[in-house]
Motif scaffolding. Sequence first.
Motif, short mmCIF file in Angstrom:
data_model
loop_
_atom_site.label_atom_id
_atom_site.label_comp_id
_atom_site.label_asym_id
_atom_site.label_seq_id
_atom_site.Cartn_x
_atom_site.Cartn_y
_atom_site.Cartn_z
N THR A 122 0.85 -1.19 0.00
CA THR A 122 0.00 0.00 0.00
C THR A 122 0.88 1.24 0.00
O THR A 122 1.97 1.25 0.57
N GLN A 123 0.40 2.28 -0.65
CA GLN A 123 1.11 3.56 -0.70
C GLN A 123 0.08 4.67 -0.52
O GLN A 123 -0.86 4.80 -1.31
N HIS A 124 0.26 5.46 0.54
CA HIS A 124 -0.72 6.49 0.88
C HIS A 124 -0.02 7.85 0.91
O HIS A 124 0.99 8.03 1.59
N THR A 125 -0.57 8.80 0.14
CA THR A 125 -0.01 10.15 0.08
C THR A 125 -1.10 11.15 0.46
O THR A 125 -2.20 11.12 -0.08
N HIS A 126 -0.79 12.02 1.42
CA HIS A 126 -1.76 12.99 1.93
C HIS A 126 -1.11 14.37 1.93
O HIS A 126 -0.16 14.61 2.67
N LEU A 127 -1.63 15.26 1.08
CA LEU A 127 -1.08 16.61 0.94
C LEU A 127 -2.10 17.62 1.44
O LEU A 127 -3.27 17.60 1.01
N THR A 142 6.42 5.88 -11.69
CA THR A 142 6.28 4.62 -10.98
C THR A 142 6.22 3.50 -12.00
O THR A 142 5.47 3.60 -12.98
N LEU A 143 7.00 2.44 -11.78
CA LEU A 143 7.07 1.31 -12.71
C LEU A 143 6.53 0.06 -12.02
O LEU A 143 7.07 -0.37 -11.00
N ALA A 144 5.46 -0.50 -12.56
CA ALA A 144 4.84 -1.69 -11.98
C ALA A 144 5.32 -2.93 -12.72
O ALA A 144 5.08 -3.10 -13.91
N PHE A 145 6.00 -3.82 -12.00
CA PHE A 145 6.46 -5.07 -12.58
C PHE A 145 5.29 -6.04 -12.72
O PHE A 145 4.30 -5.96 -12.00
N ASP A 146 5.41 -6.98 -13.65
CA ASP A 146 4.39 -8.00 -13.82
C ASP A 146 4.16 -8.74 -12.51
O ASP A 146 5.11 -9.11 -11.82
N GLY A 147 2.90 -8.93 -12.15
CA GLY A 147 2.57 -9.64 -10.93
C GLY A 147 2.45 -8.77 -9.70
O GLY A 147 2.14 -9.27 -8.61
N SER A 148 2.66 -7.46 -9.83
CA SER A 148 2.56 -6.57 -8.68
C SER A 148 1.11 -6.44 -8.23
O SER A 148 0.18 -6.42 -9.05
N ARG A 149 0.92 -6.34 -6.92
CA ARG A 149 -0.42 -6.17 -6.36
C ARG A 149 -0.38 -5.10 -5.28
O ARG A 149 0.44 -5.19 -4.36
N GLY A 150 -1.23 -4.10 -5.40
CA GLY A 150 -1.23 -3.08 -4.37
C GLY A 150 -2.24 -1.98 -4.63
O GLY A 150 -2.97 -1.98 -5.62
N GLU A 151 -2.25 -1.02 -3.69
CA GLU A 151 -3.20 0.08 -3.77
C GLU A 151 -2.51 1.40 -3.46
O GLU A 151 -1.78 1.52 -2.48
N GLN A 152 -2.74 2.39 -4.32
CA GLN A 152 -2.23 3.74 -4.12
C GLN A 152 -3.41 4.67 -3.80
O GLN A 152 -4.40 4.69 -4.53
N THR A 153 -3.27 5.41 -2.72
CA THR A 153 -4.29 6.39 -2.34
C THR A 153 -3.65 7.77 -2.30
O THR A 153 -2.60 7.95 -1.68
N PHE A 154 -4.29 8.71 -2.96
CA PHE A 154 -3.74 10.05 -3.09
C PHE A 154 -4.80 11.05 -2.69
O PHE A 154 -5.85 11.14 -3.33
N ILE A 155 -4.53 11.82 -1.63
CA ILE A 155 -5.50 12.79 -1.10
C ILE A 155 -4.85 14.18 -1.06
O ILE A 155 -3.74 14.33 -0.54
N ILE A 156 -5.54 15.17 -1.62
CA ILE A 156 -5.08 16.56 -1.56
C ILE A 156 -6.19 17.38 -0.91
O ILE A 156 -7.33 17.39 -1.39
N GLU A 157 -5.86 18.04 0.20
CA GLU A 157 -6.81 18.92 0.89
C GLU A 157 -6.35 20.36 0.73
O GLU A 157 -5.25 20.73 1.15
N LEU A 158 -7.18 21.18 0.09
CA LEU A 158 -6.85 22.57 -0.19
C LEU A 158 -7.75 23.50 0.60
O LEU A 158 -8.95 23.24 0.74
N GLU A 159 -7.16 24.60 1.09
CA GLU A 159 -7.97 25.65 1.69
C GLU A 159 -8.28 26.71 0.63
O GLU A 159 -7.95 26.54 -0.55
N ASP A 160 -8.88 27.82 1.03
CA ASP A 160 -9.48 28.81 0.12
C ASP A 160 -8.69 29.10 -1.16
O ASP A 160 -9.12 28.79 -2.26
N ASN A 161 -7.52 29.70 -1.03
CA ASN A 161 -6.74 30.11 -2.20
C ASN A 161 -5.46 29.30 -2.35
O ASN A 161 -4.48 29.79 -2.89
N ALA A 162 -5.48 28.09 -1.89
CA ALA A 162 -4.33 27.20 -2.05
C ALA A 162 -4.16 26.82 -3.51
O ALA A 162 -5.14 26.73 -4.28
#
Length: 302
Positions: A122-127, A142-162
């Motif tokens: 698992t790979q989790h990125t929170h900005l 990112t390079l995925a080899f044959d047979g790879s198994r996994g989950e990528q989660t990418f979250i971006i939280e922005l305020e007003d003028n970010a």
Amino acid sequence: MTTLSSIPVKKRAVVDSGHRFDAGRHWAASLTLGFGTRTDGDATITSMIKAHHFGPLRVQRPFYPEGRDGCCHVYLLHPPGGLVSGDALSVDVTVAAGAHALLTTPSANKLYKADSNSVAWTQHTHLKVADGATLEWLPQETLAFDGSRGEQTFIIELEDNAKCLGWEILGLGRPASVLPFVNGHLEQRFQVTRNGRPLWLERQSLDPSHRRFTGKWGQGGATVHATLWAIGLADPAEAVEALRAQLPANCRWAVTYRRGVLLVRYLGHERNEVWDLFQQARVILRPRLTGHEATVPRIWLT
């Protein structure tokens, strides 16, 4: 003296070292970064004010190739160079008001073949980007080899003028070695919000056994998938027209703008092509987003 080799296979999962050899293996690493500002005379300088790590995730010292009062460049380091079964990587980045940070990596991230138990990684990125702050997220591919198994989660939280400019590039298999991605399963999840309200929610499942993987109505057998985003543009319509006018014309990429998010999508077979495409797009978009020309991180030139 008892050694690992003398422990029966069924009991190795509970050795004191924490290493497991069954479906319960789990190796975690995390990195928490924070960026703020400080005043030095008339200059406002972005500083890395927090850097906490656990396991093999680190950063080099901040760099200022754009001047002391310019964008703070930071390189994310993962010494193993890739993810194996049981790896759980977590990156959390917070950019405070007025700060401008750029994060990249020194090399490609590799997603290796799953073990005999098909344990996923698992790979989790929170900005998190505060009002008036800017973050550029520009990792190498990112390079995925044959047979790879996994989950990528990418979250971006922005305020007003970010503001946020970034990309994610995924290559499937190793075509140069005639090792295509024909087994395994990857899932990518993207979530972008502003003040808690969703702007972009997406889930992508990559499964070679599904008809969508090779169907012309789906991925069409593409081995490189990539997305670039820009959020916070003053004149998004003009930016879209600039991209369409200045980027190489072909059917492998497209640009859209909805709900405050500009997206450039690529679906093809060439890592170098999309890398060049996205760098050109950044040259076009960065001045419009931040008021500064696009400076190439030095690590990309080594």
